[in-house]
Design a protein around this motif. Sequence first.
Motif, PDB file in Angstrom:
ATOM      1  N   ILE A 196       0.863  -1.183   0.000  1.00 20.27           N
ATOM      2  CA  ILE A 196       0.000   0.000   0.000  1.00 20.27           C
ATOM      3  C   ILE A 196       0.902   1.237   0.000  1.00 20.27           C
ATOM      4  O   ILE A 196       2.000   1.202   0.569  1.00 20.27           O
ATOM      5  CB  ILE A 196      -0.959  -0.044   1.219  1.00 20.27           C
ATOM      6  N   THR A 197       0.468   2.293  -0.667  1.00 21.55           N
ATOM      7  CA  THR A 197       1.297   3.508  -0.704  1.00 21.55           C
ATOM      8  C   THR A 197       1.117   4.299   0.602  1.00 21.55           C
ATOM      9  O   THR A 197       0.113   4.159   1.291  1.00 21.55           O
ATOM     10  CB  THR A 197       0.900   4.433  -1.867  1.00 21.55           C
ATOM     11  N   TYR A 198       2.097   5.164   0.897  1.00 24.32           N
ATOM     12  CA  TYR A 198       2.006   6.032   2.084  1.00 24.32           C
ATOM     13  C   TYR A 198       0.707   6.824   2.061  1.00 24.32           C
ATOM     14  O   TYR A 198       0.020   6.981   3.066  1.00 24.32           O
ATOM     15  CB  TYR A 198       3.171   7.036   2.111  1.00 24.32           C
ATOM     16  N   GLU A 199       0.421   7.335   0.851  1.00 23.94           N
ATOM     17  CA  GLU A 199      -0.735   8.200   0.687  1.00 23.94           C
ATOM     18  C   GLU A 199      -2.042   7.472   1.036  1.00 23.94           C
ATOM     19  O   GLU A 199      -2.889   7.994   1.774  1.00 23.94           O
ATOM     20  CB  GLU A 199      -0.733   8.612  -0.783  1.00 23.94           C
ATOM     21  N   GLU A 200      -2.178   6.231   0.517  1.00 20.48           N
ATOM     22  CA  GLU A 200      -3.382   5.454   0.818  1.00 20.48           C
ATOM     23  C   GLU A 200      -3.439   5.113   2.310  1.00 20.48           C
ATOM     24  O   GLU A 200      -4.492   5.166   2.936  1.00 20.48           O
ATOM     25  CB  GLU A 200      -3.394   4.156  -0.001  1.00 20.48           C
ATOM     26  N   MET A 201      -2.286   4.771   2.863  1.00 20.26           N
ATOM     27  CA  MET A 201      -2.240   4.415   4.288  1.00 20.26           C
ATOM     28  C   MET A 201      -2.630   5.613   5.149  1.00 20.26           C
ATOM     29  O   MET A 201      -3.336   5.471   6.151  1.00 20.26           O
ATOM     30  CB  MET A 201      -0.833   3.928   4.639  1.00 20.26           C
ATOM     31  N   LEU A 202      -2.170   6.797   4.744  1.00 17.01           N
ATOM     32  CA  LEU A 202      -2.528   8.021   5.479  1.00 17.01           C
ATOM     33  C   LEU A 202      -4.032   8.234   5.450  1.00 17.01           C
ATOM     34  O   LEU A 202      -4.646   8.520   6.476  1.00 17.01           O
ATOM     35  CB  LEU A 202      -1.870   9.239   4.828  1.00 17.01           C
ATOM     36  N   GLU A 203      -4.619   8.081   4.267  1.00 15.20           N
ATOM     37  CA  GLU A 203      -6.069   8.275   4.154  1.00 15.20           C
ATOM     38  C   GLU A 203      -6.805   7.239   4.991  1.00 15.20           C
ATOM     39  O   GLU A 203      -7.744   7.566   5.713  1.00 15.20           O
ATOM     40  CB  GLU A 203      -6.526   8.170   2.693  1.00 15.20           C
ATOM     41  N   LEU A 204      -6.362   5.971   4.919  1.00 15.22           N
ATOM     42  CA  LEU A 204      -7.027   4.912   5.691  1.00 15.22           C
ATOM     43  C   LEU A 204      -6.875   5.148   7.192  1.00 15.22           C
ATOM     44  O   LEU A 204      -7.824   4.994   7.953  1.00 15.22           O
ATOM     45  CB  LEU A 204      -6.458   3.535   5.328  1.00 15.22           C
ATOM     46  N   ALA A 205      -5.661   5.538   7.613  1.00 16.23           N
ATOM     47  CA  ALA A 205      -5.439   5.771   9.043  1.00 16.23           C
ATOM     48  C   ALA A 205      -6.311   6.925   9.523  1.00 16.23           C
ATOM     49  O   ALA A 205      -6.832   6.910  10.631  1.00 16.23           O
ATOM     50  CB  ALA A 205      -3.964   6.064   9.312  1.00 16.23           C
ATOM     51  N   ALA A 206      -6.496   7.925   8.659  1.00 14.27           N
ATOM     52  CA  ALA A 206      -7.274   9.099   9.057  1.00 14.27           C
ATOM     53  C   ALA A 206      -8.772   8.818   9.102  1.00 14.27           C
ATOM     54  O   ALA A 206      -9.514   9.538   9.749  1.00 14.27           O
ATOM     55  CB  ALA A 206      -6.988  10.259   8.105  1.00 14.27           C
ATOM     56  N   VAL A 207      -9.238   7.785   8.416  1.00 12.89           N
ATOM     57  CA  VAL A 207     -10.683   7.532   8.398  1.00 12.89           C
ATOM     58  C   VAL A 207     -11.084   6.311   9.223  1.00 12.89           C
ATOM     59  O   VAL A 207     -12.142   5.748   9.029  1.00 12.89           O
ATOM     60  CB  VAL A 207     -11.246   7.402   6.962  1.00 12.89           C
ATOM     61  N   GLY A 208     -10.227   5.869  10.124  1.00 15.36           N
ATOM     62  CA  GLY A 208     -10.693   4.872  11.082  1.00 15.36           C
ATOM     63  C   GLY A 208      -9.997   3.524  11.061  1.00 15.36           C
ATOM     64  O   GLY A 208     -10.280   2.692  11.901  1.00 15.36           O
ATOM     65  N   ALA A 209      -9.071   3.283  10.113  1.00 12.51           N
ATOM     66  CA  ALA A 209      -8.301   2.036  10.175  1.00 12.51           C
ATOM     67  C   ALA A 209      -7.251   2.260  11.260  1.00 12.51           C
ATOM     68  O   ALA A 209      -6.462   3.182  11.168  1.00 12.51           O
ATOM     69  CB  ALA A 209      -7.642   1.746   8.834  1.00 12.51           C
ATOM     70  N   LYS A 210      -7.274   1.433  12.312  1.00  3.02           N
ATOM     71  CA  LYS A 210      -6.506   1.798  13.505  1.00  3.02           C
ATOM     72  C   LYS A 210      -5.098   1.217  13.562  1.00  3.02           C
ATOM     73  O   LYS A 210      -4.422   1.347  14.572  1.00  3.02           O
ATOM     74  CB  LYS A 210      -7.280   1.376  14.753  1.00  3.02           C
ATOM     75  N   VAL A 211      -4.632   0.579  12.497  1.00  2.00           N
ATOM     76  CA  VAL A 211      -3.369  -0.145  12.611  1.00  2.00           C
ATOM     77  C   VAL A 211      -2.163   0.750  12.864  1.00  2.00           C
ATOM     78  O   VAL A 211      -1.297   0.422  13.654  1.00  2.00           O
ATOM     79  CB  VAL A 211      -3.097  -0.996  11.352  1.00  2.00           C
ATOM     80  N   LEU A 212      -2.076   1.876  12.171  1.00  2.00           N
ATOM     81  CA  LEU A 212      -0.896   2.735  12.332  1.00  2.00           C
ATOM     82  C   LEU A 212      -1.299   4.148  12.756  1.00  2.00           C
ATOM     83  O   LEU A 212      -2.326   4.669  12.356  1.00  2.00           O
ATOM     84  CB  LEU A 212      -0.117   2.838  11.012  1.00  2.00           C
ATOM     85  N   HIS A 213      -0.437   4.772  13.555  1.00  2.00           N
ATOM     86  CA  HIS A 213      -0.570   6.159  13.978  1.00  2.00           C
ATOM     87  C   HIS A 213      -0.391   7.045  12.732  1.00  2.00           C
ATOM     88  O   HIS A 213       0.531   6.827  11.952  1.00  2.00           O
ATOM     89  CB  HIS A 213       0.572   6.404  14.969  1.00  2.00           C
ATOM     90  N   VAL A 214      -1.263   8.025  12.533  1.00  2.00           N
ATOM     91  CA  VAL A 214      -1.183   8.865  11.335  1.00  2.00           C
ATOM     92  C   VAL A 214       0.189   9.552  11.212  1.00  2.00           C
ATOM     93  O   VAL A 214       0.809   9.551  10.154  1.00  2.00           O
ATOM     94  CB  VAL A 214      -2.296   9.948  11.335  1.00  2.00           C
ATOM     95  N   ARG A 215       0.685  10.099  12.319  1.00  2.00           N
ATOM     96  CA  ARG A 215       1.956  10.827  12.237  1.00  2.00           C
ATOM     97  C   ARG A 215       3.118   9.930  11.848  1.00  2.00           C
ATOM     98  O   ARG A 215       4.076  10.375  11.242  1.00  2.00           O
ATOM     99  CB  ARG A 215       2.272  11.491  13.584  1.00  2.00           C
ATOM    100  N   CYS A 216       3.034   8.660  12.215  1.00  2.00           N
ATOM    101  CA  CYS A 216       4.104   7.728  11.869  1.00  2.00           C
ATOM    102  C   CYS A 216       4.168   7.554  10.357  1.00  2.00           C
ATOM    103  O   CYS A 216       5.247   7.480   9.770  1.00  2.00           O
ATOM    104  CB  CYS A 216       3.897   6.417  12.627  1.00  2.00           C
ATOM    105  N   VAL A 217       2.999   7.531   9.715  1.00  2.00           N
ATOM    106  CA  VAL A 217       2.977   7.359   8.260  1.00  2.00           C
ATOM    107  C   VAL A 217       3.496   8.638   7.572  1.00  2.00           C
ATOM    108  O   VAL A 217       4.248   8.574   6.607  1.00  2.00           O
ATOM    109  CB  VAL A 217       1.558   7.016   7.755  1.00  2.00           C
TER     110      VAL A 217
END
Length: 428
Positions: A196-217
């Motif tokens: 998964i790209t950083y960008e997609e992971m950031l969007e997913l983390a921001a909308v409720g996928a709890k696996v990674l801290h947004v700032r870490c991405v």
Amino acid sequence: MSLIVQKFGGSSVADAASIKRVARRIVHAKRAGNDVVVVVSAMGDTTDELLELANQVSDGPPARELDMLLTAGERISMSLLAMAIADLGADARSYTGSQAGLITDGAHGAARIVGVSPGRIQEAIADGAIPIVAGFQGVSHDTKDVTTLGRGGSDTTAVALAVALNASVCEIYTDVDGVFSADPRIVPAARKVPFITYEEMLELAAVGAKVLHVRCVEYARRGDLPIHVRSSFSTHEGTFVLSPEAIATAIAEGRAMEQPIISGAAADVNDAKITVIGVPDKPGEAAAIFRALADASINVDMIVQNVSAAATGRTDVTFTCAQGASATAKKALEAQRAVIGFEALLVDDQIAKVSLVGAGMRSNPGVSATFFTALADANINVQMISTSEIRISVVTTVADASRAVQALHTAFGLDADGEAVVYGGTGR
Ligand code: ASP
Ligand code: MG
């Protein structure tokens, strides 16, 4: 020789047996010929328990003292882990965030990393030792007080250290097998996303996928550092979070498949919707509303303004914010009621934000059509809509949220043939 940063979440070091298991895993990576730096979270529910204790002794624990207290959780796990590693005949040394050179601003409870000076960590590596660093904490560059990075912040510690040490990868060990196309507890046919790209992971983390801290991405993207999210309970490969270029290379080399258009769907039930009713339809009104909210430090997410009724010259403005902030938002607006001139406020916290994320949205027409058809077929009413280049989000009732995620997952062909393995983990 490559340098690997390994981060273990609270559920991976929950008790003595788990700590010994993780110690074996770390020593194995070291003996395979890598330099290894470890970051740990507090054991199990320690952070919650410490918070609970603080609230028992005080009605409003001072932020400085709260940070001092919470950082103790990670000190317990780091020293125990170092002991367990020593027992296996390897040299391990534990360090607090401050000793490891994690310099932050002074915002207690939500500090930002402003610099990393990992001199002592580099010395330990040069000595052939395994440094174990307490996650989630640092020291303020101006007050010299101990700070914490916000809940889930150990991920960010690990990535910040990995970038500063120029590591080849940051492995985030948790109790799930990686990032899934949806929460397997909602969508049993969810699948693990291999890349998964950083960008997609950031969007997913921001909308409720709890696996990674947004700032870490965000940090990993800036440093172009590969993240590997994987389970500490299995040896399966997990999810690689990478740049689009690195994913293209992996595809060219046959290590990855063509990327799907959509990477995942998620629901967030922690938002509230506030409607400002009867706002005069004239210049400056929206500015006054959002100024009042900004002055109260409210983060606004979605915004919708209705067409005004010709008869009244008034309109409604609706926005969403975190549920925890809705009372403050309401108060801030009430205080400006005479100035703004609205008629009433409506707060609804029984809402969910349902989102679909995928980099392929940019170049594939018809995603919106499929999205809204899927929701319509499931008879789900949409209250608000917002989009980014690679995300569509809608507000639905809380009651409809799981069905909405399931319907989207199926409509976009994400359902796996079998059921996902759920260890009952929480992604910690
Ligand atoms: N122990 C902290 C928390 O529970 C930090 C972390 O786990 O990343 O939020
Ligand atoms: Mg976590």
